[in-house]
Each structure stands twice: as structure tokens, then as C-alpha cells.
Design a protein around this motif. Structure first.
Motif, PDB file in Angstrom:
ATOM      1  N   ALA A 180      38.393  38.541  26.816  1.00 20.98           N
ATOM      2  CA  ALA A 180      37.267  39.467  26.631  1.00 20.98           C
ATOM      3  C   ALA A 180      37.715  40.926  26.716  1.00 20.98           C
ATOM      4  O   ALA A 180      36.926  41.833  26.488  1.00 20.98           O
ATOM      5  N   ARG A 181      38.968  41.167  27.067  1.00 18.24           N
ATOM      6  CA  ARG A 181      39.491  42.510  27.319  1.00 18.24           C
ATOM      7  C   ARG A 181      38.607  43.246  28.336  1.00 18.24           C
ATOM      8  O   ARG A 181      38.200  44.383  28.150  1.00 18.24           O
ATOM      9  N   ALA A 182      38.288  42.514  29.415  1.00 16.86           N
ATOM     10  CA  ALA A 182      37.446  43.083  30.477  1.00 16.86           C
ATOM     11  C   ALA A 182      38.216  43.022  31.791  1.00 16.86           C
ATOM     12  O   ALA A 182      38.751  41.971  32.155  1.00 16.86           O
ATOM     13  N   TYR A 183      38.280  44.183  32.498  1.00 12.06           N
ATOM     14  CA  TYR A 183      39.045  44.261  33.740  1.00 12.06           C
ATOM     15  C   TYR A 183      38.197  44.931  34.810  1.00 12.06           C
ATOM     16  O   TYR A 183      37.363  45.785  34.509  1.00 12.06           O
ATOM     17  N   GLY A 184      38.460  44.529  36.039  1.00 11.87           N
ATOM     18  CA  GLY A 184      37.742  45.176  37.131  1.00 11.87           C
ATOM     19  C   GLY A 184      38.677  45.491  38.276  1.00 11.87           C
ATOM     20  O   GLY A 184      39.604  44.721  38.572  1.00 11.87           O
ATOM     21  N   VAL A 185      38.485  46.640  38.897  1.00 13.72           N
ATOM     22  CA  VAL A 185      39.263  46.984  40.094  1.00 13.72           C
ATOM     23  C   VAL A 185      38.307  47.399  41.204  1.00 13.72           C
ATOM     24  O   VAL A 185      37.407  48.205  40.992  1.00 13.72           O
ATOM     25  N   GLN A 186      38.515  46.790  42.377  1.00 16.04           N
ATOM     26  CA  GLN A 186      37.652  47.120  43.499  1.00 16.04           C
ATOM     27  C   GLN A 186      38.028  48.484  44.083  1.00 16.04           C
ATOM     28  O   GLN A 186      37.230  49.143  44.722  1.00 16.04           O
ATOM     29  N   PHE A 187      39.264  48.927  43.817  1.00 13.75           N
ATOM     30  CA  PHE A 187      39.699  50.224  44.358  1.00 13.75           C
ATOM     31  C   PHE A 187      39.401  51.343  43.351  1.00 13.75           C
ATOM     32  O   PHE A 187      38.892  51.090  42.262  1.00 13.75           O
ATOM     33  N   HIS A 188      39.719  52.560  43.757  1.00 13.23           N
ATOM     34  CA  HIS A 188      39.430  53.728  42.911  1.00 13.23           C
ATOM     35  C   HIS A 188      40.713  54.266  42.278  1.00 13.23           C
ATOM     36  O   HIS A 188      41.423  55.050  42.911  1.00 13.23           O
TER      37      HIS A 188
END
Ligand code: XMP
Length: 515
Positions: free
Chosen positions: A160-168
Motif C-alpha cells: 500500500a506504500r503506507a508507513y507509520g512512525v510513533q516517534f517524531h
């Protein structure tokens, strides 16, 4: 159409920072509210979407969401903090309050590889600020890294070319944060980074030409950075069609009028009307001590003079008279906030606070730029660097730094004192580091002794502050040796001054200016 990456603003202070980081990677970014629809995203031709952090919990009632259709557009998505949790939920995962939030620095360990992790070592420091955690993800999504408190600190759905990062990644304390943003833009969104200051100028030059055609345009120069850069840009676009107006109020910094005149008439060959209005200002301000009244008189007189100039030009030219007015409005003033409400423009920060009924259409060539970009564009256009890097200066000029009555004599004392303060601050190499540094002239006189004589003269107060945005400020810890040099020069070189004090008030509770 310029390739754009949209930063959806979920209401934290980070959206502007993310947008700037994207631009540092030479990709154009815009901040959009959470209410943006999939159709609007498509219409903007977005090549990537970044969901910002925010203060809410994704599972709370009324938590800001996003049109779910946006996730089916096939555009790469990067979720950050709250944005990551929202994305995790949209992909079929779970977000909960586990009681194991994370605030501040955390060590993050990699588990898997992805285009976004290539620059990360096995363990790196990242900066966290979250109360909730992602606790489950569907099998199509890979957990790429974790920290002690966040089992899912980094995830990706390659398909899906979707990424998530919990940090900043946008803050400087996160190692490789900018690398991650650049990998997302360059490798996932396939945007090579062609948005340069030269390309901004080119785009704006075209836009200004398209907007004004062969009509005449007016621009009020204030002596500040924004109006100078806006004027230089518009001049590049339409040359002789532009007339600039500089009103010398008698309340400017020393040499300012000359510098503006030299820059714009000699270097840029702009048609400049230099109105020397000091007499009118001092006459209007005689006997007035109330700060708000002073501001009002200065603002109204500016409008009156500007109208006179516009009318005179119009009378000479008839239908050919100026129809457009250049304003140096910047991006932070036009961004819609997360709640979808347009940010208020502080009225006293407008160029001279020109009224609406002047019957001009506005030309705002800087409305998509942040301040640091405006400075870079100014340099690219060939404006002198001491103008481009100028500290902010209030519209009413020295008028808000002369406490009590503004007279020609007192304005001269302050302009001379201001010159000494700035000269020494520059020589000490501190000018760019400080948000503002200047002199104040209080409305008291004190006794002193010079040579054999008793003096009865004004003190000068030195005010120097550090700040990011003028909303809050701290007093600058200037070196004692520098303060001593400034004090000694003020007393020796500026007639009418016999004492020097230092303002050590932060904002709040103080303001930066004294009036
Ligand atoms: P204060 O004094 O409110 O100032 O802490 C915040 C910032 O705004 C500038 N300032 C003004 N700018 N017209 C302006 O264009 C004004 O009347 C005015 N008053 C304050 C001030 O220099 C600081 O950068």
C-alpha cells in the motif's frame, strides 16, 4: 503543476515543522486541514500525504479523522505519531491506552528492512511523545522497529506504500529523522527534489505576470524583509509596471531610508517614491503619550499618505492607474489550522494595516513561503544580506520604543542609541542569533556626573531577546564585556544619554517591545 506533498494538520505544533522539513528535501509541501476530501487531494495532484501528530486519542469520541477514501487513492502515506495511529487503525490495526506512553528520548531497535529504514543503524535514538500505543496490526503490515515502551514504533505496508512512525522524525533529536523523510519523498513518492529557490522564483514570476497582465502595481516598502523580497520578486516579474512607495516617518532606524533607496533605485532600478514625511509625523504625535493612540496616529497617517500617493498616480494615469497592491503575506498567516479555521492575521502586523476599501487587488507572491524561505529567495534575487537577515522591526518603528511623547529630538536620541546597540551586536557576531536587539528610550531623566558637571539626561534601556516566533521570548544573556562596550559608547557618543540599563524580562510576562 508543481509536485506537492500534503501535510494533514491534526492540531499539534508539528505540522509546520514537518512541512518545512519536506521543503528542506526540496519537495513542495502544503498544510491542509483534516476536513480535506479525497477529491480535493486528487485535485491538488498530491504525490504523497503525511499525517501529522496531534493531541487527541484516535479512539476518543470526536477525535479528528480523515476521509477514508484518501487511503484508497494509491498515494503513498506517512503517518507520524497520532497520524501513525490513525493509519494503523485504517489498515485494520488496534490502538489502545496501555499505560506505557513514551515521552522524550527512546532507543529504537530495527526488526525489518524497508525503503524508509535504510539509513538507520540497528539501534538509534528517537524522540517520542505519545500516550497511546499501537497494539496489533494485520499480517499485511510489517513491524519495522520497536522501543521498550512502543512495541510498534515503526511499521510499513509495502504494497500500500503506507508507513507509520510513533516517534517524531521532524525534530532534531530524532537520529536520521530527516533521512527518513527524504527516503519517503525521494524513494517512495518518487519525487527527486526539484523545488529550489530558483524554481520558486520562476513559478511566482509567472504567477504575478498572469495575475496582473499589463496593469500597474503599487508596493509599500516598510524597510522589513518581507515587503523588500515581495517587491524584488514582483519587479523581476513586471519591471516598470511596479511603483514602490517608501514613507519615511522619521521613526526609522538610522540610514534605513538611504539603504532602501540605494537598493531599489540603483540596484533594481525600481520606480520608487520616497515620501519624506517626518514633519507630518512629529506634528501629529505632538503631546501624545498614550501608546495605543500613538500607534493609531502612526498607522492612520501611513494610510493617508499612501492614499495620497495612489491618488496622485491614478490622477496622472486615469484608467491606466495602479490596480494592484503587493503584500508580503507569509505562509504561517494563511495556513488553515487543524480545526479548519483560517489563522487570524494579526492586524497590526499587516504592512501599514491598509484598509480594504482602497480598491486594489492583492498580489501576494510570498503567501506560500516560510520566513527562512523568504530570506533565501531574497538572497537569490540579489538583495543585500543585511537587508535579508534583518531582525523584525515593528510597523510603527521607533514610535513604540520612545516611551512618552515622540518628538524629533527624542527620535534622534533613540535612532543614535539604536545604531550603537546594533553596531556592537553585529561586531560581536550575535545579530542573527538574536530575535531582536534594540534600545528603548524611557520617559524619565536621571542625574549623573560627567567631567566636572552634573547631568540630567535620559537613560537608555538595552533589550535583546531570543525567540522562535515572537509569541514567547527570553532575555538574551549578552556577555558582560559586550554590555560594557555598548554602555560606554551610548554615554560617550549619544547626546542626551547619561545612564544605561538592561531589561531582563522574558515574554510573558513582559512583551518584547515596551509599548
Ligand atoms: P510584542 O511587543 O507584542 O511584539 O511582544 C511581538 C513582535 O511583534 C512586533 N511588534 C509589532 N510589529 N506593528 C508591527 O508591525 C506593531 O505595532 C508591533 N508591535 C510589536 C515586535 O517587534 C515583536 O517582533
Amino acid at each position: 503543476m508543481t509536485d506537492v506533498v500534503l501535510v494533514v494538520d491534526f492540531g499539534a505544533q508539528y505540522a509546520q515543522l514537518i512541512a518545512r522539513r519536506v521543503r528542506e528535501a526540496r519537495v513542495y509541501s502544503e498544510i491542509v486541514p483534516t476536513t480535506i476530501t479525497a477529491d480535493a487531494v486528487r485535485a491538488k495532484g498530491a504525490r504523497g500525504i503525511i499525517l501529522s501528530g496531534g493531541p487527541s486519542s484516535v479512539y476518543a469520541e470526536g477525535a479528528p479523522g480523515i476521509d477514508p477514501e484518501i487511503f484508497s487513492l494509491g498515494i503513498p502515506v506517512l503517518g507520524i505519531c497520532y497520524g501513525a495511529q490513525l493509519l494503523a487503525q485504517a489498515l485494520g490495526g488496534t490502538v489502545e491506552a496501555t499505560g506505557r506512553g513514551g515521552y522524550g528520548r527512546a532507543a529504537m531497535t530495527l526488526h525489518g528492512g524497508s525503503p524508509l529504514t535504510v539509513d538507520f543503524p540497528q539501534v538509534s535514538d528517537v524522540w517520542m511523545s505519545h500516550g497511546d500505543s499501537i497494539t496489533a496490526l494485520p499480517s499485511s503490515v510489517a513491524v519495522l522497529a520497536s522501543t521498550e515502551d512502543a512495541p510498534v514504533a515503526f511499521f510499513g505496508d509495502e504494497e500500500a506504500r503506507a508507513y507509520g512512525v510513533q516517534f517524531h522524525p521532524e525534530v532534531a533529536h530524532s537520529d536520521h529523522g530527516q533521512d527518513l523523510i527524504e527516503r519517503f519523498l525521494h524513494d517512495v513518492c518518487e519525487l527527486p527534489g526539484t523545488w529550489t529557490h530558483a524554481s520558486i522564483i520562476e513559478t511566482q514570476v509567472e504567477a504575478v505576470r498572469a495575475q496582473v497582465g499589463s496593469k500597474k502595481v503599487l508596493c509599500a516598502l516598510s524597510g522589513g524583509v518581507d515587503s523588500a523580497v515581495a517587491a524584488a520578486l514582483v519587479h523581476k516579474a513586471i519591471g516598470e509596471q511596479l511603483t514602490c512607495v517608501f514613507v519615511d516617518t522619521g521613526l526609522m532606524r538610522r540610514g534605513e531610508g538611504e539603504q532602501i533607496e540605494a537598493t531599489f533605485t540603483k540596484h533594481f532600478q525600481v520606480d520608487l517614491i520616497h515620501v519624506k514625511a517626518a514633519d507630518r509625523y512629529f506634528a501629529a504625535l505632538a503631546g501624545v503619550t498614550d501608546p495605543e493612540r500613538k500607534r493609531k496616529i502612526i498607522g492612520e497617517l501611513f494610510i493617508r499618505i499612501f492614499e495620497e500617493v495612489a491618488r496622485d498616480l491614478g490622477a496622472g494615469l486615469g484608467e491606466e492607474g495602479p490596480k494592484f497592491l503587493v503584500q508580503g503575506t507569509l505562509y504561517p498567516d494563511v495556513i488553515e489550522s487543524g480545526s479548519g479555521h483560517a489563522a487570524n492575521i494579526k492586524s497590526h502586523h499587516n504592512v501599514g494595516g491598509l484598509p480594504d476599501d482602497l480598491d486594489f487587488s492583492l498580489v501576494e507572491p510570498l503567501r506560500l513561503l516560510f520566513k527562512d524561505e523568504v530570506r533565501a529567495v531574497g538572497e537569490e534575487l540579489g538583495l543585500p544580506s543585511d537587508l535579508v537577515w534583518r531582525q523584525p522591526f515593528p510597523g510603527p518603528g521607533l514610535g513604540v520604543r520612545i516611551i512618552g511623547e515622540v518628538t524629533r529630538e527624542r527620535a534622534e536620541i533613540l535612532a543614535n542609541a539604536d545604531h550603537v546597540v546594533l553596531d556592537e551586536i553585529r561586531k560581536a557576531g550575535l545579530y542573527r542569533e538574536l530575535w531582536q536587539s534594540f534600545a528603548i528610550l524611557p520617559a524619565v531623566r536621571t542625574v549623573g556626573v560627567m567631567g566636572d558637571g552634573r547631568t540630567y539626561a535620559y537613560p537608555i534601556v538595552i533589550r535583546a531577546v531570543t525567540s522562535d516566533d515572537a509569541m514567547t521570548a527570553d532575555w538574551a544573556r549578552l556577555p558582560y564585556e559586550l554590555l560594557e562596550r555598548i554602555a560606554s559608547r551610548l554615554i560617550n557618543e549619544v547626546d542626551g544619554v547619561n545612564r544605561v540599563a538592561l531589561d531582563i524580562t522574558s515574554k510573558p510576562p513582559g512583551t518584547i517591545e515596551w509599548e
